[in-house]
Design an enzyme around this catalytic site. Structure first.
Site, PDB file in Angstrom:
ATOM      1  N   ALA A 199      -1.568  -0.644  -3.915  1.00 52.84           N
ATOM      2  CA  ALA A 199      -2.734  -0.544  -3.042  1.00 52.84           C
ATOM      3  C   ALA A 199      -2.383  -0.026  -1.649  1.00 52.84           C
ATOM      4  O   ALA A 199      -3.263   0.132  -0.805  1.00 52.84           O
ATOM      5  CB  ALA A 199      -3.427  -1.897  -2.919  1.00 52.84           C
ATOM      6  N   GLY A 244      -0.401   2.623   1.321  1.00 53.73           N
ATOM      7  CA  GLY A 244      -0.536   4.026   1.692  1.00 53.73           C
ATOM      8  C   GLY A 244       0.264   4.971   0.815  1.00 53.73           C
ATOM      9  O   GLY A 244      -0.112   6.130   0.634  1.00 53.73           O
ATOM     10  N   ILE A 245       1.377   4.504   0.271  1.00 55.92           N
ATOM     11  CA  ILE A 245       2.149   5.298  -0.684  1.00 55.92           C
ATOM     12  C   ILE A 245       1.683   5.006  -2.101  1.00 55.92           C
ATOM     13  O   ILE A 245       1.561   5.906  -2.936  1.00 55.92           O
ATOM     14  CB  ILE A 245       3.653   4.996  -0.557  1.00 55.92           C
ATOM     15  CG1 ILE A 245       4.170   5.451   0.813  1.00 55.92           C
ATOM     16  CG2 ILE A 245       4.451   5.677  -1.665  1.00 55.92           C
ATOM     17  CD1 ILE A 245       5.607   5.086   1.083  1.00 55.92           C
ATOM     18  N   ASP A 261      -0.408  -5.271  -6.821  1.00 58.32           N
ATOM     19  CA  ASP A 261      -0.269  -5.475  -5.382  1.00 58.32           C
ATOM     20  C   ASP A 261      -0.821  -6.855  -5.068  1.00 58.32           C
ATOM     21  O   ASP A 261      -1.480  -7.478  -5.917  1.00 58.32           O
ATOM     22  CB  ASP A 261      -1.002  -4.392  -4.577  1.00 58.32           C
ATOM     23  CG  ASP A 261      -0.297  -4.098  -3.247  1.00 58.32           C
ATOM     24  OD1 ASP A 261       0.177  -5.067  -2.616  1.00 58.32           O
ATOM     25  OD2 ASP A 261      -0.207  -2.928  -2.855  1.00 58.32           O
ATOM     26  N   HIS A 290      19.072   7.174   3.934  1.00 54.81           N
ATOM     27  CA  HIS A 290      17.678   7.463   4.259  1.00 54.81           C
ATOM     28  C   HIS A 290      17.306   6.826   5.590  1.00 54.81           C
ATOM     29  O   HIS A 290      16.202   6.354   5.794  1.00 54.81           O
ATOM     30  CB  HIS A 290      16.773   6.935   3.141  1.00 54.81           C
ATOM     31  CG  HIS A 290      15.322   7.243   3.328  1.00 54.81           C
ATOM     32  ND1 HIS A 290      14.855   8.530   3.477  1.00 54.81           N
ATOM     33  CD2 HIS A 290      14.238   6.435   3.369  1.00 54.81           C
ATOM     34  CE1 HIS A 290      13.534   8.506   3.611  1.00 54.81           C
ATOM     35  NE2 HIS A 290      13.145   7.240   3.550  1.00 54.81           N
TER      36      HIS A 290
END
Length: 251
Positions: free
Chosen positions: A53, A55-56, A77, A212
């Protein structure tokens, strides 16, 4: 089959999609939630998204729903999952779709966790997201220990080792099945280098190695395709832009 019986089965099938967590069918009906998938669904990968749920998670769920290699998609989620589930299930693809989280999955993708906010470093996320990833991986170990696990949750440099330790304690760790997703760095590198060179980003390939997070992101400008050269100023600009791309977005 009598018309009334057909109608009841159709209603039950719709109910199974609208209320998957609470849906229970009588044994005599012959219809179970596991069978509620569109006609034409082909064998393929069973994929779960944990953090669907967010943003990604939402655009990722959409991409998985239209992916021809995915036969069943599970979303999970802690908030808003029923709405996201309903929205994605309305897409006119033939992939099977369910809301249970971890039932014999082939691939589990984890974008779950709190996002980085202005002024925060990836290290600031560690105390929260580390616990989230650990808990989710404990669930994976119990339900589908042989699934491929793709970790997106930041800081990836730290969440991957945490996930690995959970699997090691359970005796099911396979380094070939646990991956930290850092392709975003490659995408950014291709875009920014293409801007400098005046090329189509789709024609540019910039190898990126390392981690990263900031200075751990190492772009190999000597290996760029097509072969090219850069001025010292361009190199400095590109290194800074790519290493700080995430911070640019957050700010």
């Amino acid at each position: 089959m009598q018309p009334a019986s057909k109608a009841n089965q159709r209603i039950a099938r719709i109910s199974a999609h609208l209320h998957p967590p609470n849906f229970q069918m009588e044994e005599s009906s012959g219809l179970r939630h596991a069978n509620c998938q569109a006609k034409g669904t082909a064998p393929g990968f069973k994929v779960a998204i944990l953090g669907a749920a967010g943003g990604i998670g939402q655009p990722l769920a959409m991409l998985m729903k239209i992916n021809l290699l995915v036969s069943v998609l599970h979303l999970y989620d802690v908030v808003n999952t029923p709405g996201v589930t309903a929205d994605i299930s309305h897409m006119d693809t033939v992939r099977g779709f369910r809301e249970e989280a971890l039932v014999v999955m082939d691939l589990v993708i984890i974008p779950a966790g709190v996002p980085r906010k202005p002024g925060m470093t990836r290290d600031d996320l560690f105390n929260i997201n580390a616990g989230i990833v650990r808990t989710l991986c404990e669930g994976i170990v119990k339900s589908c220990p042989k699934a491929i696990v793709n970790l997106i949750s930041n800081p990836v440099n730290s969440t991957v080792p945490i996930a690995a330790e959970v699997f090691k304690r359970a005796g099911t760790y396979d380094p070939k099945r646990m991956l930290g997703v850092t392709t975003l760095n490659v995408v950014r590198a291709n875009t920014f280098v293409a801007e400098v060179l005046g090329l189509d980003p789709r024609e540019v390939d910039v190898p990126v190695v390392g981690g990263h997070a900031g200075v751990t992101i190492l772009l190999l400008l000597s290996q760029v395709k097509p072969p090219c050269s850069f001025t010292p100023q361009e190199i400095e600009y590109l290194i800074s832009r790519i290493q700080n791309g995430g911070t640019e977005v957050v700010e």
